[in-house]
Design a protein around this motif. Sequence first.
Motif, PDB file in Angstrom:
ATOM      1  N   GLY A   1       0.816  -1.209   0.000  1.00 29.45           N
ATOM      2  CA  GLY A   1       0.000   0.000   0.000  1.00 29.45           C
ATOM      3  C   GLY A   1       0.842   1.247   0.000  1.00 29.45           C
ATOM      4  O   GLY A   1       1.048   1.855   1.030  1.00 29.45           O
ATOM      5  N   GLY A   2       1.359   1.621  -1.139  1.00 22.77           N
ATOM      6  CA  GLY A   2       2.154   2.836  -1.212  1.00 22.77           C
ATOM      7  C   GLY A   2       3.470   2.685  -0.486  1.00 22.77           C
ATOM      8  O   GLY A   2       4.347   1.960  -0.917  1.00 22.77           O
ATOM      9  N   ALA A   3       3.574   3.329   0.663  1.00 24.76           N
ATOM     10  CA  ALA A   3       4.830   3.352   1.414  1.00 24.76           C
ATOM     11  C   ALA A   3       4.961   2.210   2.412  1.00 24.76           C
ATOM     12  O   ALA A   3       5.926   2.149   3.147  1.00 24.76           O
TER      13      ALA A   3
ATOM     14  N   LEU B   1       2.912  -8.342   5.781  1.00 23.73           N
ATOM     15  CA  LEU B   1       2.948  -9.785   5.601  1.00 23.73           C
ATOM     16  C   LEU B   1       1.937 -10.395   6.563  1.00 23.73           C
ATOM     17  O   LEU B   1       1.995 -10.146   7.761  1.00 23.73           O
ATOM     18  N   VAL B   2       1.012 -11.167   6.039  1.00 21.00           N
ATOM     19  CA  VAL B   2      -0.003 -11.810   6.868  1.00 21.00           C
ATOM     20  C   VAL B   2       0.352 -13.281   7.001  1.00 21.00           C
ATOM     21  O   VAL B   2       0.544 -13.974   6.009  1.00 21.00           O
ATOM     22  N   THR B   3       0.470 -13.737   8.246  1.00 27.25           N
ATOM     23  CA  THR B   3       0.784 -15.126   8.515  1.00 27.25           C
ATOM     24  C   THR B   3      -0.322 -15.717   9.379  1.00 27.25           C
ATOM     25  O   THR B   3      -0.719 -15.120  10.368  1.00 27.25           O
TER      26      THR B   3
END
Length: 76
Positions: free
Chosen positions: A3-5, A9-11
């Motif tokens: 998202g832009g800047a 990470l989804v775990t």
Amino acid sequence: IEGGAWTALVTITFGGDADFDWDVDFDDFLVLAQNFGNVGASWSLGDFDGNGDVNFDDFVILSRGFGLTEEALGTR
């Protein structure tokens, strides 16, 4: 997720799995024990409820998941 800047990470793992190895075991308990009482902590340091503190509430989360393995999910 990007998202832009920022990047996230989804775990997905079990409650209490501090080292993200798809089981809740003595290694995870050691992480929690070594950081018990700390503030400003993250999941990998034993803060399983996300409030920044490693305390009894986190121990309860770990204890409820203790012994779970990836085989319990049937995903691998």
